[in-house]
Design a protein around this motif. Structure first.
Motif, PDB file in Angstrom:
ATOM      1  N   HIS A   1      13.270 -14.471  26.498  1.00 25.07           N
ATOM      2  CA  HIS A   1      11.799 -15.433  27.191  1.00 25.07           C
ATOM      3  C   HIS A   1      11.415 -14.047  28.623  1.00 25.07           C
ATOM      4  N   ALA A   2      11.928 -13.084  29.369  1.00 22.08           N
ATOM      5  CA  ALA A   2      11.809 -12.861  30.291  1.00 22.08           C
ATOM      6  C   ALA A   2      11.673 -10.787  30.118  1.00 22.08           C
ATOM      7  N   GLU A   3      11.521 -10.802  28.556  1.00 23.46           N
ATOM      8  CA  GLU A   3      11.690  -9.194  28.459  1.00 23.46           C
ATOM      9  C   GLU A   3      10.865  -8.889  29.033  1.00 23.46           C
ATOM     10  N   PRO A   4      11.283  -7.538  30.011  1.00 23.50           N
ATOM     11  CA  PRO A   4      10.662  -6.649  30.550  1.00 23.50           C
ATOM     12  C   PRO A   4       9.245  -5.975  30.785  1.00 23.50           C
ATOM     13  N   VAL A   5       8.151  -6.018  31.349  1.00 26.42           N
ATOM     14  CA  VAL A   5       7.336  -4.781  30.845  1.00 26.42           C
ATOM     15  C   VAL A   5       7.454  -3.588  31.900  1.00 26.42           C
ATOM     16  N   ALA A   6       6.683  -2.668  31.944  1.00 24.22           N
ATOM     17  CA  ALA A   6       6.053  -1.908  31.971  1.00 24.22           C
ATOM     18  C   ALA A   6       5.302  -0.528  32.095  1.00 24.22           C
TER      19      ALA A   6
END
Length: 199
Positions: free
Chosen positions: A22-27
């Motif tokens: 659910h809290a997939e990292p983004v960059a």
């Protein structure tokens, strides 16, 4: 009793995995291009000189990464792992301020609409004759300045209706070892339950 314990452990692992997904990292890296620029130099003897121009190729670039931990679709300041604009690494500067660099900032990024908004400032001094710093507010202006006993220099970029914003997705962060361990433990529990049922 053991089956209940195993089921509880499996449920806990799956819940943890679901939260991680659910809290997939983004960059993302971003670049603003095209600014109206003013440059002002003030000297105590020679006075003040100012130049102004629209610079179509002038850029302000940065990058950020983090996870939408509360799942509201907006990445906010306290959910960031890093935030950089130009040479200033704001999180690192805030966590370990020195006389040469102190920072503050606020940040939001709407994940589905790619709407970016931030503002911040930084400053430092050598403790004697010189100082430097800057402020930035996306969509408005960015200013860098420096001064000493005899002069002061100010360089400002102003956003205009000709300023553009582009994004470039960065490679996702490498998963933490704990995430891999959780997945492995989950597979082991599933395998154990499968064997138990077969027997």
């Amino acid at each position: 009793m053991r089956t209940n314990s195993a089921s509880w452990l499996l449920a806990s692992l799956l819940a943890g995995s679901a939260w991680t997904a659910h809290a997939e990292p983004v960059a993302w890296a971003f670049t603003y291009t095209g600014f109206f620029s003013t440059y002002t130099y003030t000297h105590e003897v020679f006075g003040t000189t100012t130049t102004e121009a629209f610079l179509p190729d002038a850029e302000i670039s940065g990058a950020f990464s983090g996870s939408d931990d509360d799942g509201d679709g907006i990445l906010e300041t306290d959910e960031l792992d890093s935030f950089v604009v130009g040479p200033t690494q704001y999180l690192a500067c805030m966590r370990a301020p020195t006389p040469y660099a102190r920072c503050s900032f606020g940040f939001t990024y709407a994940l589905d609409r790619q709407e970016l908004s931030f503002g911040g400032g930084w400053f430092g001094t050598d403790g004697y004759y010189s100082g430097w710093g800057g402020t930035i507010l996306s969509g408005d202006e960015a200013t860098d300045y420096s001064y000493n006993d005899y002069s002061e220099t100010t360089y400002t970029y102003y956003w205009t209706d000709r300023t553009t914003l582009s994004f470039r997705q960065l490679p996702p962060p490498v998963p933490e070892p704990a995430t891999g361990a959780m997945a492995a433990a989950g597979l082991m529990v599933l395998a154990g339950l499968y064997r138990r049922r077969r027997h």
